[in-house]
Design an enzyme around this catalytic site. Structure first.
Site, mmCIF file in Angstrom:
data_model
loop_
_atom_site.group_PDB
_atom_site.id
_atom_site.type_symbol
_atom_site.label_atom_id
_atom_site.label_comp_id
_atom_site.label_asym_id
_atom_site.label_seq_id
_atom_site.Cartn_x
_atom_site.Cartn_y
_atom_site.Cartn_z
ATOM 1 N N TYR A 1 -12.315 15.403 -5.557
ATOM 2 C CA TYR A 1 -11.798 14.679 -6.785
ATOM 3 C C TYR A 1 -10.938 15.612 -7.484
ATOM 4 O O TYR A 1 -11.509 16.673 -7.946
ATOM 5 C CB TYR A 1 -12.644 13.980 -7.904
ATOM 6 C CG TYR A 1 -12.567 12.395 -7.777
ATOM 7 C CD1 TYR A 1 -11.480 11.872 -8.477
ATOM 8 C CD2 TYR A 1 -13.552 11.871 -7.143
ATOM 9 C CE1 TYR A 1 -11.322 10.414 -8.476
ATOM 10 C CE2 TYR A 1 -13.213 10.333 -7.165
ATOM 11 C CZ TYR A 1 -12.288 9.878 -7.832
ATOM 12 O OH TYR A 1 -12.053 8.363 -7.833
ATOM 13 N N GLU B 1 -8.577 14.748 -10.844
ATOM 14 C CA GLU B 1 -7.992 14.407 -11.908
ATOM 15 C C GLU B 1 -7.132 15.356 -12.743
ATOM 16 O O GLU B 1 -7.983 16.407 -12.936
ATOM 17 C CB GLU B 1 -8.678 13.297 -12.733
ATOM 18 C CG GLU B 1 -9.231 11.931 -11.821
ATOM 19 C CD GLU B 1 -10.045 11.168 -12.830
ATOM 20 O OE1 GLU B 1 -10.560 11.669 -13.948
ATOM 21 O OE2 GLU B 1 -10.057 9.742 -12.574
ATOM 22 N N ASP C 1 15.887 4.973 -7.107
ATOM 23 C CA ASP C 1 15.114 4.884 -6.058
ATOM 24 C C ASP C 1 15.403 5.264 -4.489
ATOM 25 O O ASP C 1 16.155 4.292 -4.210
ATOM 26 C CB ASP C 1 14.230 3.401 -6.417
ATOM 27 C CG ASP C 1 13.347 3.347 -5.295
ATOM 28 O OD1 ASP C 1 12.842 4.099 -4.345
ATOM 29 O OD2 ASP C 1 12.709 2.022 -5.248
ATOM 30 N N THR D 1 9.379 7.034 -1.563
ATOM 31 C CA THR D 1 8.119 7.108 -0.791
ATOM 32 C C THR D 1 8.327 8.218 0.033
ATOM 33 O O THR D 1 9.371 8.830 0.241
ATOM 34 C CB THR D 1 8.099 5.679 0.141
ATOM 35 O OG1 THR D 1 9.348 5.941 0.839
ATOM 36 C CG2 THR D 1 7.902 4.380 -0.562
ATOM 37 N N LYS E 1 8.946 7.019 4.773
ATOM 38 C CA LYS E 1 10.362 6.332 5.467
ATOM 39 C C LYS E 1 10.955 7.499 6.219
ATOM 40 O O LYS E 1 10.313 8.047 7.224
ATOM 41 C CB LYS E 1 10.925 5.701 4.346
ATOM 42 C CG LYS E 1 10.009 4.338 3.878
ATOM 43 C CD LYS E 1 10.441 3.372 2.793
ATOM 44 C CE LYS E 1 9.511 2.496 2.334
ATOM 45 N NZ LYS E 1 9.784 1.591 1.186
ATOM 46 N N ARG F 1 1.752 7.967 4.371
ATOM 47 C CA ARG F 1 2.189 7.173 3.240
ATOM 48 C C ARG F 1 1.737 7.485 1.797
ATOM 49 O O ARG F 1 0.931 7.939 1.560
ATOM 50 C CB ARG F 1 1.207 5.942 3.418
ATOM 51 C CG ARG F 1 1.372 5.259 4.546
ATOM 52 C CD ARG F 1 0.874 3.910 4.665
ATOM 53 N NE ARG F 1 2.091 3.029 4.137
ATOM 54 C CZ ARG F 1 2.904 2.457 4.880
ATOM 55 N NH1 ARG F 1 3.152 2.823 5.905
ATOM 56 N NH2 ARG F 1 3.806 1.841 4.366
#
Ligand code: PLP
Length: 430
Positions: free
Chosen positions: A54, A56, A203, A229, A232, A238
């Site tokens: 973790y 954060e 984008d 992203t 692609k 991903r």
């Protein structure tokens, strides 16, 4: 990554399904333009114990201890992102492209802003859901307006967009697309945004790899924020990423965390770092240019078969064709292609007379096949097979014959991410 000894012992049921999907991906021609094959190095980085941690916050400003190594991994990914795209600031934490877009709107448009209007490309014209389409949450929190493409050429009409922007007076203009086969003029979008006092968000989810490899102009110098992203054309795991001007760094980082997300997916960050390392190589430059050359060759082949291409061609990685000249709907064409080992998706074409559930068009692209090393000569075969599958959609013998030929070609061009021994040939679907 086909050796999964632990899976064999712990969960053979799941392992079997993964192996079936491996065989399917290995032997079928992946023509979906938003998909690709990540390298073995990317897959390995993504499948690590980094998933256990973790973190954060951001490097050196975390809410949990034990970040000595994770900070270095995230900083490496960030510095590579900035270097590859020439960006002032990078955030590599967005879970994917859609949350990246939402984070950017939340960051650039304050909660109390009177003007919360966003103007983006409509879905039927090739825009993404998150550009303010009516079913997307981006049209619930923001007042969304949509521009389209020219009714005859199906190209972006920058004069018309300027006229609409003058009327709407948006806080944010969004450019970029999910089904547009031509170059996007980001400089022109920046002029439009400047003229109406809007911020510009680009984008580049579909074309990030082309931009990294110099095969499409970059939005980074022109846009206040650029989202993408990573899976692609960029060929990473991903994930999502935001690049922005330093002036917006603070609001955008805060919008991602704590605004929208909790802990970053550190295993994905590692995979992104590897993908960016690969994207900085000379081989990736050739890859990006070959994607475009292949797309041109495939477009030629399809037109030769009598198919009608939206805008009459392609100068990026993507082709949108109307299946009507071969007597098929988009869905019929895409299903026939699937049975023939050619994986695509039915897609609305601009001003489509049919419904979005069974539109007129099919969307294909060359990023994944180019990753396997296919070139223009093979695109001629792929174009021929696409037409044969659509024409022969009622004839299982034709679909089976095409699928066999596709499998043979794919076996000759092993996909990145796969190591010998390669998967066994799957059964034909038709
Ligand atoms: C794919 C895509 C997205 C969304 O990405 P997800 O990772 O599926 O959330 C956003 N914008 C554009 C233009 C895309 O093509």
């Amino acid at each position: 990554m086909q050796t999964r000894n632990a899976l064999t012992h712990v969960d053979p049921e799941l392992e079997r399904l993964v192996q079936l999907e491996e065989a399917r991906q290995f032997y079928t021609a992946k023509l979906i333009p938003s998909e690709n094959y990540a390298s073995l190095a990317v897959l390995q980085a993504s499948g690590t114990v980094l998933t256990n941690k973790y973190s954060e916050g951001y490097a050196r400003k975390r809410y949990y201890e034990g970040q000595q190594i994770i900070d270095q991994i995230e900083e490496l990914a960030v510095s590579r992102a900035k270097a590859v795209f020439g960006a002032e600031h990078a955030n590599v934490q967005p879970y994917s492209g859609s949350p990246a877009n939402l984070a950017v709107y939340c960051g650039l448009i304050s909660k109390t802003a009177e003007n919360n209007r966003i103007l983006g490309l409509g879905l039927p014209a090739g825009g993404h859901l998150t550009h303010g389409w009516k079913v997307s949450v981006t049209s619930r929190f923001f007042q969304a307006f949509q521009y389209g493409v020219d009714p005859t050429t199906h190209l972006l009409d920058y004069d018309a967009i300027l006229t609409q922007a003058r009327e709407v007076r948006p806080a944010v203009i969004v450019c970029g697309a999910t089904a547009y086969p031509r170059i996007i003029d980001f400089a022109r979008f920046a002029e439009i945004a400047k003229e109406v006092g809007a911020l510009l968000v680009a984008d580049m989810a579909h074309i990030a790899g082309l931009v990294a490899g110099g095969a499409h102009p970059s939005p980074v110098p022109y846009a206040d924020a650029v989202t993408t992203t990573t899976h692609k054309t960029l060929r990473g795991p991903r994930g999502g990423m935001i690049l922005c001007k330093s002036a917006h760094a603070n609001v955008i980082d805060k919008a991602v965390f704590p605004g929208l997300q909790g802990g970053p997916h550190n295993h994905t960050t590692a995979g992104i770092a590897v993908a960016l390392h690969e994207a900085a190589s000379p081989e990736f430059r050739s890859y990006a240019h070959q994607i475009v050359a292949n797309s041109r060759a495939l477009a030629e082949a399809l037109m030769h078969e009598g198919l009608e291409l939206v805008t009459g061609g392609s100068d990026n990685h993507l082709i949108l064709f109307n299946a009507a000249p071969l007597g098929a709907t988009g869905k019929q064409a895409a299903s026939a292609m699937d049975l023939a080992g050619l994986e695509a998706n039915a897609n609305t074409i601009p001003f489509d007379p049919r419904s979005p559930f069974d539109p007129s068009g099919v969307r294909i692209g060359t990023p994944a096949l180019t990753s396997r090393g296919l070139k223009q000569a093979e695109m001629a075969s792929v174009g021929r097979w696409i037409a044969q599958a659509i024409r022969g959609r009622e004839d299982p013998a034709v679909l089976r014959r095409v699928a066999g030929e596709v499998y043979d070609l794919m076996a000759a061009f092993p996909a990145p991410g796969f190591e010998a021994p390669f998967p066994a040939r799957p059964a034909l679907l038709a």
